[in-house]
Write an enzyme that holds these catalytic residues in place. Structure first.
Site: not given
Ligand code: MG
Length: 276
Positions: A223, A8
């Site tokens: 995350d 990501d």
């Molecule tokens: Mg993110």
């Protein structure tokens, strides 16, 4: 064995607040030298990711708009990526890439958002509704960043409006009837094809790496909630902390929680990979 890192960007490779990559910058050439590709897998658009690919000298395939499409540079794999390489999703040629589209088109997403918000009478605004000035004010991005974020192909991000309570639930239910999902990426919600997510795109791209190299070990970093499908399909999934030191909630059992925020956690995982 070939290893591949799927990562990501926002709040993981890049700083949550200012999108800076200074923390991870020194370690990326080391991974490159070891022949470990770092594949971006983000809700960011193609042009946004091209900015970071250029800045970080990354020439690997990348996954845009939360798993909506896979961009594969021509000549990256020894085989041709065309419709025969993948019959499940449309494949087309755009400039220097083969593009596998897992999601819906931007015009389809926009038209369904328009219909749903009219039916529910909810005020929500995405990139397609706002001026560059408004986008800059809401996101805090400068002109270049705001322009790149506005250049959308497969999904719409809801930047403004009330996203709590029953009307928003009803809005999401209407989108679901049109085959669209509305997921939180941390700061904002993104509307996109419900059948695509980061996990499906990572799986598909992993199959291409396997076709090229045989056995491949996959590593994933994220995350947020929209990263959980990614972390669930890789061999080793790592969840870094959000600012404030908390992890996104997950019931996925095989995800390792890293005790550091964003890029600081990313560095720890990269170092452990380099030392093996
Ligand atoms: Mg993110």
């Amino acid at each position: 064995m070939e290893r591949v890192i799927f990562t990501d960007l926002d709040g993981t490779l890049l700083d949550f607040q200012d999108y800076s990559y200074s923390t991870v910058h020194p370690v990326l050439p080391k991974l490159e030298a070891l022949g470990i590709p770092v594949v971006f897998c983000s809700s960011k658009t193609r042009v946004e990711q091209e900015f970071y690919r250029q800045a970080l000298n990354n020439q690997n395939p990348f996954i845009t708009e939360n798993g909506s499409a896979i961009f594969i540079p021509n000549g990256y794999f020894s085989f041709i990526i065309d419709q025969s390489a993948n019959s499940e999703y449309p494949v087309d040629q755009q400039e220097n890439y083969s593009v596998i589209r897992l999601g819906e088109t931007y015009s389809y997403v926009r038209s369904k958002i328009q219909t749903a918000r009219e039916q529910v009478s909810i005020d929500l605004w995405g990139y397609g509704d706002l001026s560059l000035k408004e986008i800059k004010e809401i996101t805090g991005l400068d002109s270049g960043f705001a322009q790149r974020a506005s250049s959308r192909d497969y999904s719409e991000t809801l930047l403004k409006g009330n996203k709590i309570g029953q009307p928003f639930k009803d809005f999401k239910a209407l989108l679901a009837e049109s085959g669209l999902s509305c997921v939180s990426g941390g700061k904002f919600h993104t509307v996109m094809g419900a059948k695509s997510d980061k996990g499906k795109a990572v799986k598909l791209l992993t199959a291409l790496y396997q076709r090229e190299f045989g056995t491949v070990e996959t590593i994933g970093l994220g995350d947020s909630a929209n990263d959980i499908p990614l972390l669930a399909v890789v061999d080793r999934g790592y969840l870094v902390q959000k600012p404030g030191g908390k992890w996104s909630e997950t019931t996925e059992p095989n995800i390792t929680k890293i005790d550091k925020v964003g890029p600081e956690g990313w560095i720890d995982v990269a170092k452990s990979i380099i030392s093996v």
